[in-house]
Design a protein around this motif. Structure first.
Motif, PDB file in Angstrom:
ATOM      1  N   ALA A   2       0.150  22.274 -20.306  1.00  0.00           N
ATOM      2  CA  ALA A   2       0.190  23.455 -21.172  1.00  0.00           C
ATOM      3  C   ALA A   2      -0.617  23.206 -22.453  1.00  0.00           C
ATOM      4  CB  ALA A   2       1.633  23.761 -21.525  1.00  0.00           C
ATOM      5  N   THR A   3      -1.345  24.229 -22.905  1.00  0.00           N
ATOM      6  CA  THR A   3      -2.188  24.100 -24.098  1.00  0.00           C
ATOM      7  C   THR A   3      -1.546  24.839 -25.282  1.00  0.00           C
ATOM      8  OG1 THR A   3      -3.353  26.138 -23.606  1.00  0.00           O
ATOM      9  CG2 THR A   3      -4.240  24.115 -22.619  1.00  0.00           C
ATOM     10  N   ALA A   4      -2.188  24.689 -26.479  1.00  0.00           N
ATOM     11  CA  ALA A   4      -1.682  25.394 -27.665  1.00  0.00           C
ATOM     12  C   ALA A   4      -1.766  26.904 -27.437  1.00  0.00           C
ATOM     13  CB  ALA A   4      -2.502  24.982 -28.888  1.00  0.00           C
ATOM     14  N   LEU A   5      -2.807  27.325 -26.717  1.00  0.00           N
ATOM     15  CA  LEU A   5      -2.948  28.761 -26.425  1.00  0.00           C
ATOM     16  C   LEU A   5      -1.798  29.238 -25.518  1.00  0.00           C
ATOM     17  CD1 LEU A   5      -4.614  31.353 -26.674  1.00  0.00           C
ATOM     18  CD2 LEU A   5      -5.915  30.629 -24.652  1.00  0.00           C
ATOM     19  N   ASP A   6      -1.432  28.401 -24.550  1.00  0.00           N
ATOM     20  CA  ASP A   6      -0.292  28.750 -23.679  1.00  0.00           C
ATOM     21  C   ASP A   6       0.956  28.984 -24.516  1.00  0.00           C
ATOM     22  OD1 ASP A   6      -1.757  28.526 -21.370  1.00  0.00           O
ATOM     23  OD2 ASP A   6      -1.195  26.442 -20.992  1.00  0.00           O
ATOM     24  N   ARG A   7       1.148  28.135 -25.504  1.00  0.00           N
ATOM     25  CA  ARG A   7       2.336  28.256 -26.369  1.00  0.00           C
ATOM     26  C   ARG A   7       2.337  29.616 -27.074  1.00  0.00           C
ATOM     27  NH1 ARG A   7       7.046  25.459 -29.000  1.00  0.00           N
ATOM     28  NH2 ARG A   7       7.855  27.501 -29.313  1.00  0.00           N
ATOM     29  N   VAL A   8       1.142  29.991 -27.586  1.00  0.00           N
ATOM     30  CA  VAL A   8       1.045  31.272 -28.293  1.00  0.00           C
ATOM     31  C   VAL A   8       1.330  32.423 -27.319  1.00  0.00           C
ATOM     32  CG1 VAL A   8      -0.566  32.818 -29.502  1.00  0.00           C
ATOM     33  CG2 VAL A   8      -0.581  30.358 -29.993  1.00  0.00           C
ATOM     34  N   TYR A  10       2.989  32.311 -24.472  1.00  0.00           N
ATOM     35  CA  TYR A  10       4.407  32.275 -24.078  1.00  0.00           C
ATOM     36  C   TYR A  10       5.266  32.908 -25.180  1.00  0.00           C
ATOM     37  CZ  TYR A  10       9.090  30.581 -23.072  1.00  0.00           C
ATOM     38  OH  TYR A  10      10.449  30.527 -22.839  1.00  0.00           O
ATOM     39  N   GLY A  11       5.042  32.474 -26.430  1.00  0.00           N
ATOM     40  CA  GLY A  11       5.857  32.965 -27.548  1.00  0.00           C
ATOM     41  C   GLY A  11       5.727  34.481 -27.690  1.00  0.00           C
ATOM     42  N   ALA A  12       4.480  34.969 -27.627  1.00  0.00           N
ATOM     43  CA  ALA A  12       4.262  36.407 -27.812  1.00  0.00           C
ATOM     44  C   ALA A  12       4.906  37.193 -26.666  1.00  0.00           C
ATOM     45  CB  ALA A  12       2.764  36.696 -27.878  1.00  0.00           C
ATOM     46  N   GLN A  14       7.401  36.333 -24.649  1.00  0.00           N
ATOM     47  CA  GLN A  14       8.868  36.299 -24.660  1.00  0.00           C
ATOM     48  C   GLN A  14       9.406  37.133 -25.816  1.00  0.00           C
ATOM     49  OE1 GLN A  14      10.587  34.871 -21.918  1.00  0.00           O
ATOM     50  NE2 GLN A  14       8.439  34.877 -21.343  1.00  0.00           N
ATOM     51  N   GLY A  15       8.691  37.124 -26.941  1.00  0.00           N
ATOM     52  CA  GLY A  15       9.113  37.954 -28.082  1.00  0.00           C
ATOM     53  C   GLY A  15       9.143  39.426 -27.675  1.00  0.00           C
ATOM     54  N   LEU A  16       8.070  39.863 -27.005  1.00  0.00           N
ATOM     55  CA  LEU A  16       8.002  41.262 -26.551  1.00  0.00           C
ATOM     56  C   LEU A  16       9.115  41.566 -25.552  1.00  0.00           C
ATOM     57  CD1 LEU A  16       4.217  41.992 -25.910  1.00  0.00           C
ATOM     58  CD2 LEU A  16       5.803  43.286 -27.364  1.00  0.00           C
ATOM     59  N   ARG A  17       9.310  40.610 -24.662  1.00  0.00           N
ATOM     60  CA  ARG A  17      10.306  40.785 -23.601  1.00  0.00           C
ATOM     61  C   ARG A  17      11.725  40.944 -24.192  1.00  0.00           C
ATOM     62  NH1 ARG A  17      10.750  39.181 -18.286  1.00  0.00           N
ATOM     63  NH2 ARG A  17      12.822  38.493 -17.758  1.00  0.00           N
ATOM     64  N   ILE A  18      12.033  40.042 -25.138  1.00  0.00           N
ATOM     65  CA  ILE A  18      13.379  40.092 -25.732  1.00  0.00           C
ATOM     66  C   ILE A  18      13.558  41.415 -26.506  1.00  0.00           C
ATOM     67  CG2 ILE A  18      14.962  38.963 -27.377  1.00  0.00           C
ATOM     68  CD1 ILE A  18      14.364  37.416 -24.682  1.00  0.00           C
ATOM     69  N   SER A  19      12.514  41.829 -27.246  1.00  0.00           N
ATOM     70  CA  SER A  19      12.651  43.095 -28.000  1.00  0.00           C
ATOM     71  C   SER A  19      12.861  44.257 -27.028  1.00  0.00           C
ATOM     72  CB  SER A  19      11.398  43.400 -28.822  1.00  0.00           C
ATOM     73  OG  SER A  19      10.927  42.251 -29.426  1.00  0.00           O
ATOM     74  N   TRP A  20      12.118  44.239 -25.934  1.00  0.00           N
ATOM     75  CA  TRP A  20      12.187  45.318 -24.933  1.00  0.00           C
ATOM     76  C   TRP A  20      13.608  45.425 -24.366  1.00  0.00           C
ATOM     77  CZ3 TRP A  20       9.987  49.512 -23.170  1.00  0.00           C
ATOM     78  CH2 TRP A  20      10.071  49.885 -21.830  1.00  0.00           C
ATOM     79  N   TYR A  21      14.159  44.300 -23.917  1.00  0.00           N
ATOM     80  CA  TYR A  21      15.470  44.370 -23.265  1.00  0.00           C
ATOM     81  C   TYR A  21      16.620  44.452 -24.275  1.00  0.00           C
ATOM     82  CZ  TYR A  21      13.150  43.594 -18.826  1.00  0.00           C
ATOM     83  OH  TYR A  21      12.339  43.732 -17.725  1.00  0.00           O
ATOM     84  N   TRP A  22      16.507  43.773 -25.416  1.00  0.00           N
ATOM     85  CA  TRP A  22      17.571  43.890 -26.427  1.00  0.00           C
ATOM     86  C   TRP A  22      17.630  45.314 -26.962  1.00  0.00           C
ATOM     87  CZ3 TRP A  22      21.749  41.920 -28.904  1.00  0.00           C
ATOM     88  CH2 TRP A  22      22.149  40.641 -28.524  1.00  0.00           C
ATOM     89  N   LEU A  79       2.255  38.382 -18.345  1.00  0.00           N
ATOM     90  CA  LEU A  79       1.605  39.570 -18.913  1.00  0.00           C
ATOM     91  C   LEU A  79       1.825  40.731 -17.936  1.00  0.00           C
ATOM     92  CD1 LEU A  79      -1.715  37.760 -19.910  1.00  0.00           C
ATOM     93  CD2 LEU A  79       0.156  38.405 -21.445  1.00  0.00           C
ATOM     94  N   PRO A  80       3.019  41.329 -17.964  1.00  0.00           N
ATOM     95  CA  PRO A  80       3.351  42.327 -16.940  1.00  0.00           C
ATOM     96  C   PRO A  80       2.630  43.649 -17.163  1.00  0.00           C
ATOM     97  CG  PRO A  80       5.118  42.157 -18.533  1.00  0.00           C
ATOM     98  CD  PRO A  80       4.090  41.149 -18.949  1.00  0.00           C
ATOM     99  N   ASN A  81       2.483  44.384 -16.088  1.00  0.00           N
ATOM    100  CA  ASN A  81       1.949  45.737 -16.171  1.00  0.00           C
ATOM    101  C   ASN A  81       3.027  46.620 -16.819  1.00  0.00           C
ATOM    102  OD1 ASN A  81       1.124  48.314 -15.690  1.00  0.00           O
ATOM    103  ND2 ASN A  81       0.575  47.961 -13.538  1.00  0.00           N
ATOM    104  N   PRO A  82       2.721  47.281 -17.954  1.00  0.00           N
ATOM    105  CA  PRO A  82       3.784  48.037 -18.652  1.00  0.00           C
ATOM    106  C   PRO A  82       4.255  49.287 -17.903  1.00  0.00           C
ATOM    107  CG  PRO A  82       1.676  48.261 -19.808  1.00  0.00           C
ATOM    108  CD  PRO A  82       1.442  47.289 -18.690  1.00  0.00           C
ATOM    109  N   LEU A  83       3.401  49.842 -17.029  1.00  0.00           N
ATOM    110  CA  LEU A  83       3.789  51.132 -16.421  1.00  0.00           C
ATOM    111  C   LEU A  83       5.026  51.041 -15.519  1.00  0.00           C
ATOM    112  CD1 LEU A  83       0.373  52.872 -15.757  1.00  0.00           C
ATOM    113  CD2 LEU A  83       2.086  53.345 -17.513  1.00  0.00           C
TER     114      LEU A  83
END
Ligand SMILES: C[S@@+](CC[C@H](N)C(=O)[O-])C[C@H]1O[C@@H](n2cnc3c(N)ncnc32)[C@H](O)[C@@H]1O
Length: 346
Positions: A2-8, A10-12, A14-22, A79-83
């Protein structure tokens, strides 16, 4: 690696995912009636929102560390398809009225009234979680993963992924091209997708009682070879004795009556090779995380879970030990408990 870009990324994601479901968890809760009062002692054991989010952050940090350490790859739908997500969310809220009506009426037997006796075990013919059609329709299979993620505020996939760590350790001892894996009660194939994205050549079998959930799993795993599916009860699979190196059961046991838990434990020991590994992931139990005990008490009241109250008190080491499965590890991961057992005949 995993690279530093992967970390970014992943973080972005999961952040979106948690906001979406919470966000949807809060919206769904605002449309739901208040719970019945809990006894004072258990009220003190209800974690507040801040605590839940803090513990969720700990889970995601652990998930990332596992990825960085090479235990498993980044999630397949980073990076899921939002539709499709928007469509499912719309259907989830459209269905919520019906779920709420069942909850208010305490009615978990619509499925039994529709299907009657015969084709499935009686305990299975229920509207678990008060969900529409129980496990027995395409509509239910389409909404299920969304419902579970809303329930756990976006943490369900990350909790399931923790089972990939003992799986990796086990596959290092075996040949990942010839070892055989069975996912008992695989549902829509959420975990098998993670498995195949990490081990594309590993032969896997997904078993479930719901032909509708199996259809969804077949579609989800369509791009991979060496994937088989079987519609059968976990307590009598009809599979050959000693034919699997690894068996998993994820979020199955809390939905089984006490007697069936024992039958399924015996069936796991029967289909596992001597020395094979059983990986268990399910709800935490009373006392695992004492501050959550009030939630465990409330859960089966809010969502139809007829066997849960007994499950949270079950001695799992004794249950599986009785079938010849020797406990090797146990840990809690947010709302889940991850345990491993060795088939003692080896
Ligand atoms: C809570 S879901 C968990 C599904 C999946 N493992 C996951 O992680 O999402 C429970 C699943 O167990 C299946 N199930 C329940 N009782 C079963 C039984 N006796 N035999 C086989 N499958 C069963 C249901 O059809 C459903 O797909």
């Amino acid at each position: 690696m995993a690279t530093a870009l992967d970390r970014v990324i992943y973080g972005a994601s999961q952040g979106l995912r948690i906001s979406w479901y919470w966000g949807q968890k809060l919206l769904a809760a605002s449309r739901s009636e208040e719970d019945e009062a809990l006894p004072e002692e258990l009220h003190r054991r209800l974690p507040d929102r801040r605590r839940l989010l803090r513990d969720l952050a700990v889970l995601l940090e652990r998930d990332w560390r596992n990825i960085a350490a090479g235990h498993y790859r980044l999630p397949p739908d980073l990076l899921p398809n939002p539709l499709p997500r928007l469509r499912r969310s719309r259907r989830f809220f459209a269905d919520l009225e019906r779920v709420e009506a069942r909850r208010r009426a305490g009615d978990g037997s619509e499925v039994f009234r529709k299907h009657g006796k015969g084709s499935y075990p009686r305990y299975y013919l229920q509207n678990f979680h008060y969900q529409t059609d129980g496990y027995l329709s395409h509509r239910s299979a389409e909404l299920y993963d969304h419902q579970v993620e809303v329930l756990f505020g976006g943490a369900a996939d990350a909790m399931r992924r923790q089972a990939l760590v003992p799986l990796r350790r086990e596959l290092e001892r075996r040949d990942a091209r010839t070892a055989r894996l069975l996912d008992l009660a695989c549902g829509t194939g959420r975990f098998l997708r993670e498995v195949k994205s990490n081990y594309p050549r590993l032969p896997v079998t997904g078993l479930d009682l719901s032909p509708f959930y199996l259809d969804a799993a077949r579609r989800a795993l369509g791009r991979w070879s060496r994937v088989g599916f079987l519609a059968a009860p976990a307590e009598a699979t009809g599979l050959r004795e000693a034919s699997f190196d690894v068996v998993l059961a994820i979020y199955l046991f809390h939905e089984l009556p006490r007697k069936q838990r024992r039958l399924v434990a015996a069936e796991i020991a029967r289909v596992l090779k001597p020395g094979g590994l059983f990986i268990f992931l399910d709800s935490i139990q009373r006392g695992d995380e004492p501050d959550y005990d009030g939630l465990l008490e409330r859960f089966p009241q809010r969502l139809h879970e007829p066997y849960y109250a007994q499950y949270v008190r079950e001695d799992l080491a004794e249950l599986f030990g009785g079938a010849g499965l020797r406990q090797e590890s146990s840990e809690t991961v947010y709302f889940s408990k991850l345990m491993t057992f060795r088939n003692g005949a080896g």
